[in-house]
Design an enzyme around this catalytic site. Structure first.
Site, PDB file in Angstrom:
ATOM      1  N   HIS A 148       3.181   6.568 -14.454  1.00 55.61           N
ATOM      2  CA  HIS A 148       3.615   6.292 -15.825  1.00 55.61           C
ATOM      3  C   HIS A 148       4.945   6.997 -16.130  1.00 55.61           C
ATOM      4  O   HIS A 148       5.099   7.673 -17.143  1.00 55.61           O
ATOM      5  CB  HIS A 148       2.544   6.750 -16.824  1.00 55.61           C
ATOM      6  CG  HIS A 148       2.583   5.997 -18.116  1.00 55.61           C
ATOM      7  ND1 HIS A 148       1.455   5.671 -18.837  1.00 55.61           N
ATOM      8  CD2 HIS A 148       3.625   5.501 -18.848  1.00 55.61           C
ATOM      9  CE1 HIS A 148       1.786   5.028 -19.934  1.00 55.61           C
ATOM     10  NE2 HIS A 148       3.102   4.912 -19.969  1.00 55.61           N
TER      11      HIS A 148
ATOM     12  N   GLU B 228      -6.273   5.767 -16.201  1.00 60.68           N
ATOM     13  CA  GLU B 228      -5.046   6.422 -15.764  1.00 60.68           C
ATOM     14  C   GLU B 228      -5.242   7.936 -15.807  1.00 60.68           C
ATOM     15  O   GLU B 228      -5.493   8.480 -16.892  1.00 60.68           O
ATOM     16  CB  GLU B 228      -3.901   6.002 -16.690  1.00 60.68           C
ATOM     17  CG  GLU B 228      -2.522   6.365 -16.188  1.00 60.68           C
ATOM     18  CD  GLU B 228      -1.425   5.780 -17.064  1.00 60.68           C
ATOM     19  OE1 GLU B 228      -1.240   4.542 -17.061  1.00 60.68           O
ATOM     20  OE2 GLU B 228      -0.772   6.573 -17.753  1.00 60.68           O
TER      21      GLU B 228
ATOM     22  N   ARG C 191       0.941  -1.589 -20.476  1.00 57.54           N
ATOM     23  CA  ARG C 191      -0.245  -0.752 -20.613  1.00 57.54           C
ATOM     24  C   ARG C 191      -1.284  -1.202 -19.600  1.00 57.54           C
ATOM     25  O   ARG C 191      -1.469  -2.391 -19.346  1.00 57.54           O
ATOM     26  CB  ARG C 191      -0.824  -0.834 -22.030  1.00 57.54           C
ATOM     27  CG  ARG C 191      -0.059  -0.006 -23.067  1.00 57.54           C
ATOM     28  CD  ARG C 191      -0.216   1.478 -22.784  1.00 57.54           C
ATOM     29  NE  ARG C 191       0.376   2.338 -23.804  1.00 57.54           N
ATOM     30  CZ  ARG C 191       1.605   2.818 -23.756  1.00 57.54           C
ATOM     31  NH1 ARG C 191       2.395   2.499 -22.728  1.00 57.54           N
ATOM     32  NH2 ARG C 191       2.059   3.625 -24.699  1.00 57.54           N
TER      33      ARG C 191
END
Length: 333
Positions: free
Chosen positions: A274, A255, A226
């Site tokens: 991601h 993000e 993360r």
């Protein structure tokens, strides 16, 4: 009869598998309508935070991903009292570990710089590449991803070091096990550092300016857990200072990164959006794993037995099987 709401894309073979479980009535609603949520005892999917208050009968949510910070860390997304949450830990480790290994090897061989050179029309030898063989590899987070990554580095003769919440030895594929408190003494030893931590209060900015300054100049840093585990601005400054020597990021905080963020301009960094562990409905083997997990858990739920991958809401990740309390009163007949 137990009411089961399916909020993920369902293949016909999935429906047949689930509907073979006796004692259940199924409803398929990816939009999570108010009536569906009020009806459900069990939900397979990601219930939007703003709709959680509509869940009047809910007893258990099967989350179709591994990271559950959506419910554990996000304000206004607390689960109703008494609701059990299980996740899909185990479905993504191998794929994400392969991504991380490719990232390390790519950085060791200057692939990002050679790609930039190709586009600029250049043709220049950037020097002797590094080798993973015999390296010291530090896994910050020794769960599904960290363990899978350690298995992949084993054939390279690496010294695999696990960093986790407790110091209990893990054994293969790890050589040594330490806690986060011991991280400052370990970072100077590492040739490659994999960060595979969940988003919890305990892991917030585990890697910051002080930690990056301890890394070797030729080391590489990879984050596939993360983004919140890393102080993003500190990493950008550290890379400009040469410690670490390069980084690969599949997750960032925020993000996505703003268009003008310094990390986007670093030649020794590559960023992926991601995608290291694409979730339910993308890779067939991942979907099959999670579908099977949910089916097993549904049978356990009906039998009043402990569920697999139960999340400790205080920790923010899956409990050990031995720590999972029996799930009582889960049969609706």
């Amino acid at each position: 009869m137990t009411h089961v709401l399916i909020g993920v894309p369902a293949r016909e073979e999935d429906k047949a598998l689930w509907e073979a479980v006796p004692g259940c009535e199924f409803l398929y609603d990816e939009a999570f309508d108010a009536e569906s949520l009020a009806w459900a005892d069990v939900i397979f999917g990601v219930v939007p935070a703003k709709k959680l208050a509509l869940c009047r009968r809910l007893k258990w949510i099967q989350f179709p991903a591994a990271g559950v910070d959506y419910y554990c860390m996000r304000r206004g997304a607390a689960l109703p009292a008494g609701v059990t949450l299980t996740n899909a830990t185990g479905a993504f480790g191998q794929r994400i570990a392969e991504h991380a290994l490719a990232a390390v090897l790519g950085l060791y061989n200057n692939f990002p710089q050679y790609r930039d050179m190709q586009r600029a029309g250049g043709f220049e030898n950037l020097g002797m590449p590094l080798s993973l063989h015999g390296s010291t590899v530090l896994m910050i987070g020794a769960g599904d991803i960290g363990t899978a990554f350690a298995r992949l580095t084993r054939p390279f003769g690496c010294r695999n070091i696990a960093v986790r919440r407790t110091k209990a030895p893990l054994g293969e594929p790890f050589d040594e096990t330490y806690t986060l408190r011991e991280l400052p003494a370990l970072l100077p030893q590492a040739d490659a550092v994999l960060c595979a931590l969940p988003a919890t209060r305990e892991t917030q900015h585990v890697m910051g300016g002080e930690q990056f300054a301890l890394m070797k100049r030729a080391s590489v840093f990879v984050n596939v857990g993360r983004g919140s585990a890393v102080d993003t601005d500190a990493l950008a400054s550290a890379l400009q200072a040469g410690r670490p020597g390069a980084a690969a990021l599949d997750v960032t905080d925020p993000e996505p990164l703003p268009a003008g963020h310094p990390l986007r301009q670093c030649p020794n960094v590559f960023i992926t959006p991601h995608i290291a562990g694409l979730g339910f409905g993308h890779r067939p083997e991942v979907t099959d794993y999670i579908t099977s997990l949910f089916t097993q858990n549904l049978r356990l739920f009906l039998a009043g037995k402990p569920l697999k991958n139960e999340v400790d809401m205080a920790l923010g990740y899956t409990k050990k099987a031995s720590e999972s309390a029996p799930v009582a009163g889960r049969r609706d007949v």
